[in-house]
Scaffold this motif. Structure first.
Motif, mmCIF file in Angstrom:
data_model
loop_
_atom_site.group_PDB
_atom_site.id
_atom_site.type_symbol
_atom_site.label_atom_id
_atom_site.label_comp_id
_atom_site.label_asym_id
_atom_site.label_seq_id
_atom_site.Cartn_x
_atom_site.Cartn_y
_atom_site.Cartn_z
ATOM 1 N N GLY A 1 -18.776 116.668 9.883
ATOM 2 C CA GLY A 1 -18.083 116.492 11.151
ATOM 3 C C GLY A 1 -16.928 115.512 11.119
ATOM 4 N N GLY A 2 -16.995 114.514 10.236
ATOM 5 C CA GLY A 2 -15.966 113.486 10.271
ATOM 6 C C GLY A 2 -15.478 112.977 8.933
ATOM 7 N N GLY A 3 -15.933 113.570 7.849
ATOM 8 C CA GLY A 3 -15.470 113.142 6.537
ATOM 9 C C GLY A 3 -16.204 111.923 6.026
ATOM 10 N N ASP A 4 -15.796 111.487 4.856
ATOM 11 C CA ASP A 4 -16.444 110.372 4.178
ATOM 12 C C ASP A 4 -16.441 109.094 5.027
ATOM 13 O OD1 ASP A 4 -17.748 109.282 1.837
ATOM 14 O OD2 ASP A 4 -15.870 108.209 1.441
ATOM 15 N N GLY A 5 -15.388 108.888 5.785
ATOM 16 C CA GLY A 5 -15.292 107.694 6.622
ATOM 17 C C GLY A 5 -16.342 107.639 7.720
ATOM 18 N N ALA A 6 -16.832 108.787 8.142
ATOM 19 C CA ALA A 6 -17.843 108.845 9.202
ATOM 20 C C ALA A 6 -19.248 108.606 8.667
ATOM 21 C CB ALA A 6 -17.798 110.194 9.911
ATOM 22 N N LEU A 7 -19.375 108.651 7.346
ATOM 23 C CA LEU A 7 -20.699 108.537 6.736
ATOM 24 C C LEU A 7 -20.973 107.086 6.353
ATOM 25 C CD1 LEU A 7 -23.232 109.897 5.644
ATOM 26 C CD2 LEU A 7 -22.001 110.321 3.516
ATOM 27 N N ASN A 8 -21.640 106.381 7.240
ATOM 28 C CA ASN A 8 -22.088 105.033 6.923
ATOM 29 C C ASN A 8 -23.503 104.859 7.455
ATOM 30 O OD1 ASN A 8 -22.001 103.564 9.634
ATOM 31 N ND2 ASN A 8 -19.905 104.358 9.505
ATOM 32 N N HIS B 1 -36.086 105.438 2.183
ATOM 33 C CA HIS B 1 -35.927 106.783 1.644
ATOM 34 C C HIS B 1 -34.727 106.906 0.705
ATOM 35 C CE1 HIS B 1 -39.036 108.121 4.390
ATOM 36 N NE2 HIS B 1 -38.424 107.420 5.330
ATOM 37 N N TYR B 2 -33.684 106.162 0.981
ATOM 38 C CA TYR B 2 -32.481 106.110 0.145
ATOM 39 C C TYR B 2 -32.150 104.638 -0.059
ATOM 40 C CZ TYR B 2 -31.860 111.085 1.013
ATOM 41 O OH TYR B 2 -32.036 112.443 1.076
ATOM 42 N N PRO B 3 -32.161 104.168 -1.296
ATOM 43 C CA PRO B 3 -31.981 102.734 -1.528
ATOM 44 C C PRO B 3 -30.629 102.184 -1.086
ATOM 45 C CG PRO B 3 -32.033 103.929 -3.612
ATOM 46 C CD PRO B 3 -32.378 104.903 -2.527
ATOM 47 N N ASP B 4 -29.620 103.052 -1.032
ATOM 48 C CA ASP B 4 -28.294 102.616 -0.599
ATOM 49 C C ASP B 4 -27.435 103.843 -0.290
ATOM 50 O OD1 ASP B 4 -27.604 103.611 -3.134
ATOM 51 O OD2 ASP B 4 -27.504 101.611 -4.022
ATOM 52 N N ARG B 5 -26.230 103.586 0.179
ATOM 53 C CA ARG B 5 -25.318 104.688 0.521
ATOM 54 C C ARG B 5 -24.997 105.528 -0.710
ATOM 55 N NH1 ARG B 5 -19.962 106.182 0.697
ATOM 56 N NH2 ARG B 5 -19.284 107.231 2.589
ATOM 57 N N ALA B 6 -24.866 104.893 -1.854
ATOM 58 C CA ALA B 6 -24.537 105.616 -3.083
ATOM 59 C C ALA B 6 -25.594 106.677 -3.404
ATOM 60 C CB ALA B 6 -24.376 104.646 -4.243
ATOM 61 N N ALA B 7 -26.854 106.360 -3.180
ATOM 62 C CA ALA B 7 -27.922 107.333 -3.442
ATOM 63 C C ALA B 7 -27.826 108.514 -2.484
ATOM 64 C CB ALA B 7 -29.292 106.664 -3.320
ATOM 65 N N LEU B 8 -27.478 108.245 -1.253
ATOM 66 C CA LEU B 8 -27.306 109.313 -0.273
ATOM 67 C C LEU B 8 -26.093 110.180 -0.619
ATOM 68 C CD1 LEU B 8 -28.333 110.571 2.332
ATOM 69 C CD2 LEU B 8 -27.013 108.867 3.595
ATOM 70 N N VAL B 9 -25.014 109.544 -1.021
ATOM 71 C CA VAL B 9 -23.817 110.280 -1.427
ATOM 72 C C VAL B 9 -24.121 111.143 -2.652
ATOM 73 C CG1 VAL B 9 -21.497 110.016 -2.414
ATOM 74 C CG2 VAL B 9 -22.152 108.719 -0.369
ATOM 75 N N ALA B 10 -24.892 110.622 -3.593
ATOM 76 C CA ALA B 10 -25.275 111.402 -4.776
ATOM 77 C C ALA B 10 -26.069 112.648 -4.372
ATOM 78 C CB ALA B 10 -26.073 110.544 -5.750
ATOM 79 N N ALA B 11 -26.949 112.499 -3.401
ATOM 80 C CA ALA B 11 -27.716 113.652 -2.912
ATOM 81 C C ALA B 11 -26.793 114.685 -2.256
ATOM 82 C CB ALA B 11 -28.802 113.203 -1.939
ATOM 83 N N LEU B 12 -25.807 114.215 -1.515
ATOM 84 C CA LEU B 12 -24.844 115.122 -0.887
ATOM 85 C C LEU B 12 -23.975 115.816 -1.932
ATOM 86 C CD1 LEU B 12 -23.897 112.854 2.117
ATOM 87 C CD2 LEU B 12 -24.990 115.099 2.296
ATOM 88 N N GLU B 13 -23.594 115.097 -2.976
ATOM 89 C CA GLU B 13 -22.819 115.696 -4.066
ATOM 90 C C GLU B 13 -23.636 116.786 -4.757
ATOM 91 O OE1 GLU B 13 -21.830 112.329 -6.476
ATOM 92 O OE2 GLU B 13 -20.077 111.833 -5.266
ATOM 93 N N ASP B 14 -24.909 116.510 -5.002
ATOM 94 C CA ASP B 14 -25.776 117.517 -5.610
ATOM 95 C C ASP B 14 -25.873 118.754 -4.720
ATOM 96 O OD1 ASP B 14 -26.258 115.949 -7.840
ATOM 97 O OD2 ASP B 14 -28.304 115.392 -7.253
ATOM 98 N N HIS B 15 -26.003 118.531 -3.430
ATOM 99 C CA HIS B 15 -26.057 119.637 -2.474
ATOM 100 C C HIS B 15 -24.777 120.479 -2.550
ATOM 101 C CE1 HIS B 15 -26.713 121.756 1.338
ATOM 102 N NE2 HIS B 15 -25.474 121.414 1.655
ATOM 103 N N ALA B 16 -23.631 119.816 -2.594
ATOM 104 C CA ALA B 16 -22.355 120.526 -2.671
ATOM 105 C C ALA B 16 -22.257 121.325 -3.964
ATOM 106 C CB ALA B 16 -21.199 119.537 -2.554
#
Length: 186
Positions: free
Chosen positions: A22-29, A47-62
């Motif tokens: 909905g808002g790009g990388d800047g909206a994801l915090n 569930h996610y130790p930090d934002r980097a772990a969440l971003v990694a999960a999103l990258e895998d999804h993509a």
């Protein structure tokens, strides 16, 4: 309010995906994510130790989604047609999911590719290209193909084609690339 015990990695991931799309990388915090889920930010870290772990999960999804799109588009086609169909699927994915695409291919320091969805995606591209060149591990040709696709997407996204648009440049470039990779196509 959602109780942290009812908070799941799947719910966090889906909310993060919605924020990103909905808002790009800047909206994801993490603060915005916690607010969306009606929890405290500290609840997310179970569930996610930090934002980097969440971003990694999103990258895998993509990478999984793009891989699936390329595989589906190229299924049961002769090699040259499969490579062309995969190129169109790549472009369609980048257009439909610009923020996921951007996250997946964001600039980063070079690192060895470990097993996972990104490596599987690369191996599929390598397979498609190798079927055209006749060389199963034709990394140079696969890099040329991917660079063409990514370059086109970036030029399109940045407005680099100007008001006149690409004027058939994708098809012409793709055709030239596939013909140039094939030892048998005229």
């Amino acid at each position: 309010m959602v109780y942290p015990a009812k908070l799941t990695p799947e719910a966090i991931f889906q909310a993060a995906l919605d924020l990103l799309e909905g808002g790009g990388d800047g909206a994801l915090n993490m603060r915005a994510l916690a607010e969306r889920l009606s929890v405290r930010p500290s609840s997310l870290y179970r569930h996610y130790p930090d934002r980097a772990a969440l971003v990694a999960a999103l990258e895998d999804h993509a990478a999984l989604a793009l891989h699936g799109a390329l595989r589906e588009a190229s299924r049961d086609l002769p090699p040259g047609e499969a490579l062309g169909a995969a190129a169109h699927a790549y472009l369609d994915y980048a257009r439909a999911h610009p923020h996921l695409y951007g996250l997946m291919l964001a600039p980063r320091a070079p690192a060895p590719a470990g097993p996972g969805p990104g490596k599987d995606l690369w191996n599929h591209v390598l397979h498609l290209v190798g079927a055209v060149t006749g060389q199963p591990d034709d990394t140079g040709a696969a890099v040329a193909y991917w660079a063409f696709l990514h370059g086109y997407v970036q030029l399109e996204r940045s407005g680099g084609f100007g008001l006149s648009g690409p004027r058939g440049g994708f098809e012409r470039g793709l055709d030239a690339l596939i013909r140039g990779l094939s030892p048998v196509l005229p």
